[in-house]
Design a protein around this motif. Structure first.
Motif, PDB file in Angstrom:
ATOM      1  N   ASP A   9      40.941  31.444  33.678  1.00  0.00           N
ATOM      2  CA  ASP A   9      42.132  32.195  33.293  1.00  0.00           C
ATOM      3  C   ASP A   9      43.384  31.321  33.338  1.00  0.00           C
ATOM      4  O   ASP A   9      44.483  31.810  33.123  1.00  0.00           O
ATOM      5  CB  ASP A   9      42.294  33.461  34.148  1.00  0.00           C
ATOM      6  CG  ASP A   9      42.370  33.175  35.635  1.00  0.00           C
ATOM      7  OD1 ASP A   9      41.970  32.072  36.057  1.00  0.00           O
ATOM      8  OD2 ASP A   9      42.817  34.056  36.389  1.00  0.00           O
ATOM      9  N   GLU A  10      43.221  30.029  33.589  1.00  0.00           N
ATOM     10  CA  GLU A  10      44.355  29.096  33.586  1.00  0.00           C
ATOM     11  C   GLU A  10      44.368  28.319  32.267  1.00  0.00           C
ATOM     12  O   GLU A  10      43.494  27.494  32.027  1.00  0.00           O
ATOM     13  CB  GLU A  10      44.250  28.109  34.753  1.00  0.00           C
ATOM     14  CG  GLU A  10      44.421  28.758  36.115  1.00  0.00           C
ATOM     15  CD  GLU A  10      44.311  27.748  37.248  1.00  0.00           C
ATOM     16  OE1 GLU A  10      44.837  26.629  37.098  1.00  0.00           O
ATOM     17  OE2 GLU A  10      43.687  28.091  38.255  1.00  0.00           O
ATOM     18  N   PRO A  11      45.352  28.573  31.407  1.00  0.00           N
ATOM     19  CA  PRO A  11      45.399  27.936  30.081  1.00  0.00           C
ATOM     20  C   PRO A  11      45.360  26.406  30.130  1.00  0.00           C
ATOM     21  O   PRO A  11      44.713  25.788  29.284  1.00  0.00           O
ATOM     22  CB  PRO A  11      46.726  28.414  29.491  1.00  0.00           C
ATOM     23  CG  PRO A  11      47.071  29.646  30.252  1.00  0.00           C
ATOM     24  CD  PRO A  11      46.459  29.499  31.611  1.00  0.00           C
ATOM     25  N   GLY A  34      35.879  37.051  32.568  1.00  0.00           N
ATOM     26  CA  GLY A  34      34.432  37.203  32.639  1.00  0.00           C
ATOM     27  C   GLY A  34      33.841  38.067  31.545  1.00  0.00           C
ATOM     28  O   GLY A  34      32.738  37.802  31.055  1.00  0.00           O
ATOM     29  N   GLU A  35      34.577  39.080  31.146  1.00  0.00           N
ATOM     30  CA  GLU A  35      34.088  39.976  30.085  1.00  0.00           C
ATOM     31  C   GLU A  35      33.940  39.218  28.761  1.00  0.00           C
ATOM     32  O   GLU A  35      32.930  39.326  28.068  1.00  0.00           O
ATOM     33  CB  GLU A  35      35.090  41.121  29.927  1.00  0.00           C
ATOM     34  CG  GLU A  35      34.522  42.395  29.385  1.00  0.00           C
ATOM     35  CD  GLU A  35      35.567  43.509  29.468  1.00  0.00           C
ATOM     36  OE1 GLU A  35      36.447  43.544  28.583  1.00  0.00           O
ATOM     37  OE2 GLU A  35      35.477  44.322  30.406  1.00  0.00           O
ATOM     38  N   GLU A  36      34.964  38.449  28.422  1.00  0.00           N
ATOM     39  CA  GLU A  36      34.931  37.638  27.202  1.00  0.00           C
ATOM     40  C   GLU A  36      33.791  36.613  27.283  1.00  0.00           C
ATOM     41  O   GLU A  36      33.096  36.357  26.303  1.00  0.00           O
ATOM     42  CB  GLU A  36      36.287  36.932  27.040  1.00  0.00           C
ATOM     43  CG  GLU A  36      36.478  36.244  25.707  1.00  0.00           C
ATOM     44  CD  GLU A  36      37.841  35.544  25.588  1.00  0.00           C
ATOM     45  OE1 GLU A  36      38.051  34.932  24.534  1.00  0.00           O
ATOM     46  OE2 GLU A  36      38.676  35.598  26.526  1.00  0.00           O
ATOM     47  N   ALA A  37      33.574  36.042  28.467  1.00  0.00           N
ATOM     48  CA  ALA A  37      32.513  35.054  28.669  1.00  0.00           C
ATOM     49  C   ALA A  37      31.140  35.646  28.372  1.00  0.00           C
ATOM     50  O   ALA A  37      30.320  35.028  27.683  1.00  0.00           O
ATOM     51  CB  ALA A  37      32.553  34.534  30.104  1.00  0.00           C
ATOM     52  N   ILE A  38      30.881  36.844  28.866  1.00  0.00           N
ATOM     53  CA  ILE A  38      29.578  37.487  28.642  1.00  0.00           C
ATOM     54  C   ILE A  38      29.339  37.701  27.151  1.00  0.00           C
ATOM     55  O   ILE A  38      28.244  37.474  26.646  1.00  0.00           O
ATOM     56  CB  ILE A  38      29.485  38.806  29.455  1.00  0.00           C
ATOM     57  CG1 ILE A  38      29.344  38.457  30.946  1.00  0.00           C
ATOM     58  CG2 ILE A  38      28.342  39.684  28.969  1.00  0.00           C
ATOM     59  CD1 ILE A  38      29.474  39.632  31.897  1.00  0.00           C
ATOM     60  N   ILE A  53      35.761  31.245  39.375  1.00  0.00           N
ATOM     61  CA  ILE A  53      35.300  32.434  40.102  1.00  0.00           C
ATOM     62  C   ILE A  53      36.332  33.548  40.057  1.00  0.00           C
ATOM     63  O   ILE A  53      36.021  34.677  39.705  1.00  0.00           O
ATOM     64  CB  ILE A  53      34.947  32.083  41.563  1.00  0.00           C
ATOM     65  CG1 ILE A  53      33.705  31.197  41.565  1.00  0.00           C
ATOM     66  CG2 ILE A  53      34.716  33.365  42.385  1.00  0.00           C
ATOM     67  CD1 ILE A  53      33.350  30.641  42.915  1.00  0.00           C
ATOM     68  N   MET A  54      37.581  33.224  40.390  1.00  0.00           N
ATOM     69  CA  MET A  54      38.610  34.264  40.472  1.00  0.00           C
ATOM     70  C   MET A  54      39.230  34.478  39.087  1.00  0.00           C
ATOM     71  O   MET A  54      40.034  33.665  38.629  1.00  0.00           O
ATOM     72  CB  MET A  54      39.680  33.846  41.476  1.00  0.00           C
ATOM     73  CG  MET A  54      39.133  33.698  42.883  1.00  0.00           C
ATOM     74  SD  MET A  54      40.361  33.159  44.090  1.00  0.00           S
ATOM     75  CE  MET A  54      40.685  31.481  43.582  1.00  0.00           C
ATOM     76  N   MET A  55      38.782  35.554  38.423  1.00  0.00           N
ATOM     77  CA  MET A  55      39.258  35.876  37.074  1.00  0.00           C
ATOM     78  C   MET A  55      39.408  37.376  36.913  1.00  0.00           C
ATOM     79  O   MET A  55      38.785  38.142  37.639  1.00  0.00           O
ATOM     80  CB  MET A  55      38.250  35.384  36.025  1.00  0.00           C
ATOM     81  CG  MET A  55      38.124  33.898  35.928  1.00  0.00           C
ATOM     82  SD  MET A  55      36.959  33.470  34.650  1.00  0.00           S
ATOM     83  CE  MET A  55      35.449  34.226  35.235  1.00  0.00           C
ATOM     84  N   LYS A  57      38.940  41.123  35.208  1.00  0.00           N
ATOM     85  CA  LYS A  57      37.867  41.961  34.657  1.00  0.00           C
ATOM     86  C   LYS A  57      36.534  41.744  35.362  1.00  0.00           C
ATOM     87  O   LYS A  57      36.073  42.619  36.063  1.00  0.00           O
ATOM     88  CB  LYS A  57      37.732  41.801  33.142  1.00  0.00           C
ATOM     89  CG  LYS A  57      38.967  42.270  32.396  1.00  0.00           C
ATOM     90  CD  LYS A  57      38.796  42.179  30.906  1.00  0.00           C
ATOM     91  CE  LYS A  57      40.087  42.574  30.218  1.00  0.00           C
ATOM     92  NZ  LYS A  57      40.068  42.340  28.800  1.00  0.00           N
ATOM     93  N   VAL A  58      35.879  40.604  35.154  1.00  0.00           N
ATOM     94  CA  VAL A  58      34.594  40.329  35.789  1.00  0.00           C
ATOM     95  C   VAL A  58      34.712  38.950  36.441  1.00  0.00           C
ATOM     96  O   VAL A  58      35.090  37.995  35.770  1.00  0.00           O
ATOM     97  CB  VAL A  58      33.452  40.317  34.740  1.00  0.00           C
ATOM     98  CG1 VAL A  58      32.110  40.052  35.406  1.00  0.00           C
ATOM     99  CG2 VAL A  58      33.408  41.631  33.960  1.00  0.00           C
ATOM    100  N   ASP A  59      34.379  38.849  37.735  1.00  0.00           N
ATOM    101  CA  ASP A  59      34.540  37.539  38.387  1.00  0.00           C
ATOM    102  C   ASP A  59      33.389  36.588  38.039  1.00  0.00           C
ATOM    103  O   ASP A  59      32.378  36.982  37.447  1.00  0.00           O
ATOM    104  CB  ASP A  59      34.740  37.687  39.898  1.00  0.00           C
ATOM    105  CG  ASP A  59      33.478  38.053  40.675  1.00  0.00           C
ATOM    106  OD1 ASP A  59      32.355  37.888  40.157  1.00  0.00           O
ATOM    107  OD2 ASP A  59      33.617  38.494  41.829  1.00  0.00           O
ATOM    108  N   GLY A  60      33.576  35.331  38.397  1.00  0.00           N
ATOM    109  CA  GLY A  60      32.598  34.299  38.050  1.00  0.00           C
ATOM    110  C   GLY A  60      31.228  34.513  38.664  1.00  0.00           C
ATOM    111  O   GLY A  60      30.210  34.178  38.057  1.00  0.00           O
ATOM    112  N   TYR A  61      31.171  35.067  39.875  1.00  0.00           N
ATOM    113  CA  TYR A  61      29.871  35.335  40.494  1.00  0.00           C
ATOM    114  C   TYR A  61      29.050  36.289  39.624  1.00  0.00           C
ATOM    115  O   TYR A  61      27.863  36.084  39.387  1.00  0.00           O
ATOM    116  CB  TYR A  61      30.042  35.937  41.900  1.00  0.00           C
ATOM    117  CG  TYR A  61      30.633  34.998  42.929  1.00  0.00           C
ATOM    118  CD1 TYR A  61      30.130  33.714  43.132  1.00  0.00           C
ATOM    119  CD2 TYR A  61      31.686  35.421  43.729  1.00  0.00           C
ATOM    120  CE1 TYR A  61      30.669  32.877  44.101  1.00  0.00           C
ATOM    121  CE2 TYR A  61      32.225  34.590  44.706  1.00  0.00           C
ATOM    122  CZ  TYR A  61      31.714  33.316  44.888  1.00  0.00           C
ATOM    123  OH  TYR A  61      32.253  32.498  45.847  1.00  0.00           O
TER     124      TYR A  61
END
Length: 118
Positions: A9-11, A34-38, A53-55, A57-61
């Protein structure tokens, strides 16, 4: 050419890693949460995911668990500011292939990406 998804989430991190990995010959996708990643994992089947990890919507874990449930052969590198031993152990326990902490050295990360993909 490997497909790599960078999730952060850091540009600034997204831009610098995207540039470095494209320059190294990879096809790069980026996601800001995380949502966009999935969604990208499902659509584009990357061979490696570099994951914060810290993002929102959905975290990295959770993203890592999802990826490993879908296709255990996808490599996952956590790249996180969470540097406590328990965070690292949790990341590795849920299936990450490597856990790196921020701040990181660009050329070291590129070298580790090469090693994990070979």
């Amino acid at each position: 050419m490997s497909k790599i998804l960078i999730v952060d989430d850091e540009p600034n991190i997204l831009l610098s890693l995207e540039y470095l990995l494209k320059k190294d010959g990879h096809r790069v996708f980026i996601a800001r949460d995380g949502e966009e990643a999935i969604g990208i994992v499902d659509k584009d089947s990357p061979s490696l995911v570099i994951l914060d990890i810290m993002m929102p919507k959905v975290d990295g874990y959770e993203v890592c668990k999802y990826i490993k449930n879908q296709d255990p052969s996808v490599k996952v590198i956590f790249l996180s500011a969470k540097s406590k031993e328990q965070d690292i152990q949790k990341g590795l326990a849920i299936g990450a292939d490597l856990y790196l902490t921020k701040p990181f050295v660009n050329k070291d990360l590129v070298a580790k990406v090469k090693a994990i993909l070979n």
